[in-house]
Scaffold this motif. Structure first.
Motif, PDB file in Angstrom:
ATOM      1  N   VAL A   1      -6.596   3.017  -6.417  1.00 23.47           N
ATOM      2  CA  VAL A   1      -6.467   4.192  -5.565  1.00 23.47           C
ATOM      3  C   VAL A   1      -7.623   4.237  -4.577  1.00 23.47           C
ATOM      4  O   VAL A   1      -8.791   4.132  -4.969  1.00 23.47           O
ATOM      5  N   GLU A   2      -7.284   4.349  -3.293  1.00 23.99           N
ATOM      6  CA  GLU A   2      -8.255   4.462  -2.200  1.00 23.99           C
ATOM      7  C   GLU A   2      -9.369   3.410  -2.325  1.00 23.99           C
ATOM      8  O   GLU A   2     -10.549   3.711  -2.369  1.00 23.99           O
ATOM      9  N   ASP A   3      -8.955   2.161  -2.347  1.00 25.41           N
ATOM     10  CA  ASP A   3      -9.840   1.006  -2.513  1.00 25.41           C
ATOM     11  C   ASP A   3     -10.811   0.877  -1.335  1.00 25.41           C
ATOM     12  O   ASP A   3     -10.392   0.646  -0.204  1.00 25.41           O
TER      13      ASP A   3
ATOM     14  N   GLN B   1      -7.381   2.170   1.421  1.00 20.39           N
ATOM     15  CA  GLN B   1      -5.949   2.150   1.121  1.00 20.39           C
ATOM     16  C   GLN B   1      -5.714   2.149  -0.391  1.00 20.39           C
ATOM     17  O   GLN B   1      -6.521   1.636  -1.156  1.00 20.39           O
ATOM     18  N   THR B   2      -4.595   2.719  -0.804  1.00 22.69           N
ATOM     19  CA  THR B   2      -4.172   2.640  -2.197  1.00 22.69           C
ATOM     20  C   THR B   2      -3.287   1.409  -2.329  1.00 22.69           C
ATOM     21  O   THR B   2      -2.261   1.305  -1.657  1.00 22.69           O
TER      22      THR B   2
ATOM     23  N   THR C   1       0.845  -1.190   0.000  1.00 25.61           N
ATOM     24  CA  THR C   1       0.000   0.000   0.000  1.00 25.61           C
ATOM     25  C   THR C   1       0.879   1.238   0.000  1.00 25.61           C
ATOM     26  O   THR C   1       2.023   1.207   0.433  1.00 25.61           O
TER      27      THR C   1
ATOM     28  N   SER D   1       4.779   8.701   1.003  1.00 22.82           N
ATOM     29  CA  SER D   1       4.397   8.053  -0.239  1.00 22.82           C
ATOM     30  C   SER D   1       5.063   8.738  -1.412  1.00 22.82           C
ATOM     31  O   SER D   1       5.257   9.958  -1.413  1.00 22.82           O
TER      32      SER D   1
ATOM     33  N   TRP E   1      -1.178  -1.599  -4.508  1.00 23.30           N
ATOM     34  CA  TRP E   1      -0.364  -1.925  -5.683  1.00 23.30           C
ATOM     35  C   TRP E   1      -0.138  -3.427  -5.719  1.00 23.30           C
ATOM     36  O   TRP E   1       0.140  -4.041  -4.694  1.00 23.30           O
TER      37      TRP E   1
ATOM     38  N   HIS F   1      -3.358  -1.457  -9.813  1.00 25.42           N
ATOM     39  CA  HIS F   1      -3.178  -0.300  -8.938  1.00 25.42           C
ATOM     40  C   HIS F   1      -4.562   0.261  -8.675  1.00 25.42           C
ATOM     41  O   HIS F   1      -5.241   0.704  -9.601  1.00 25.42           O
TER      42      HIS F   1
ATOM     43  N   PRO G   1       2.542   8.317  -7.877  1.00 23.37           N
ATOM     44  CA  PRO G   1       2.266   7.048  -8.564  1.00 23.37           C
ATOM     45  C   PRO G   1       3.255   6.707  -9.679  1.00 23.37           C
ATOM     46  O   PRO G   1       3.659   5.553  -9.811  1.00 23.37           O
TER      47      PRO G   1
ATOM     48  N   PRO H   1      -2.166   7.921  -2.028  1.00 27.98           N
ATOM     49  CA  PRO H   1      -2.702   8.151  -3.371  1.00 27.98           C
ATOM     50  C   PRO H   1      -1.855   9.123  -4.190  1.00 27.98           C
ATOM     51  O   PRO H   1      -1.996   9.208  -5.406  1.00 27.98           O
ATOM     52  N   SER H   2      -0.944   9.847  -3.520  1.00 24.07           N
ATOM     53  CA  SER H   2      -0.078  10.796  -4.215  1.00 24.07           C
ATOM     54  C   SER H   2       1.169  11.023  -3.357  1.00 24.07           C
ATOM     55  O   SER H   2       1.257  10.541  -2.231  1.00 24.07           O
TER      56      SER H   2
END
Length: 78
Positions: free
Chosen positions: A61-63, A69-70, A18, A39, A72, A59, A42, A21-22
């Protein structure tokens, strides 16, 4: 961390992690202790995966299904 992933991952190994997001930094609290979060941007994550022999599979984003969480998901190339 990506050189370490590369050293320890056999070809075909999945890598899930995780990130934010940016690009940025934040402080949180875990069990009463201050926790530092940082972080990459991306594109920087994509570059790190590629540079260390991983392909990006997904990937998100903000699942919402992962507590916002973002996430990967990559796989080590042969």
């Amino acid at each position: 961390m990506f050189p370490i992933f590369q050293r320890h991952a056999a070809p075909g190994t999945l890598l899930m992690f995780t990130g934010g997001p940016s690009h940025g930094e934040a402080l949180g609290v875990f069990e009463g202790e201050t926790l530092y979060h940082a972080s990459l941007d991306p594109q920087e994550y994509i570059d790190q995966l590629t540079d260390h022999d991983f392909e990006l599979l997904e990937h998100i984003v903000e699942d919402a299904e992962c507590g916002g969480q973002t996430v990967w998901l990559g796989r080590r190339l042969p």
